[in-house]
Motif scaffolding. Sequence first.
Motif: not given
Length: 149
Positions: A14-28, A142-146
Motif C-alpha cells: 500500500i505504501k508503494e501505491i501511495l509513493f507512486r501516486a505522490a509522484e504522479r499527482m505531485k501530492i504530499a 478516484r479520490f485524487l482525481v475528484r
Amino acid sequence: MQIWVDADACPNVIKEILFRAAERMKIAVILVANQAIRTPPSPYIRSIQVSAGFDVADNEIIRQAEAGDLVITADIPLAAGVIDKGAYALNPRGELYTRENIRERLAMRNFMDELRSSGVNTGGPPALDKSDRQAFANQLDRFLVRGGP
C-alpha cells in the motif's frame, strides 16, 4: 490536500501505491510511525517518527491533519478522529470512511473489542490480497482525481 499514513500498520504494498501516486499527482504523502520508515527520495514523500507509545502516531495524525486531507489507516478510532476534523480516511482494503459510515464502524469495532475482552476468539482480518490492493488503488485514484469522495 495532503495524504497522511498511519505507517506502523500500513502494508508495504500500500505504501508503494501511495509513493507512486505522490509522484504522479505531485501530492504530499507523510508517513507517521514510532519507528524509522524508509521512503524513496522525493520532494513529495516524507516521514515523521514519533515516540513509542499507545496511540502516539494516531494522535499526531489527528493533530496535524486538516480538513480535506486524506488519512490512510485501518484504525477506526483514528479514522473517526480525522473525520471529525473534516478530513477523509481510507483503509488499505479500499473502504472510504465517511461521516455516514464511521459511527457504525466504530460501534462494530467496540463490540468486537468487548467480545475479545470477554474471551471470545474473534479472529483477525484476512491477509491483504490482490483484489484488496486493486480496490485500494482504484479508490485512491478516484479520490485524487475528484479531489474528495
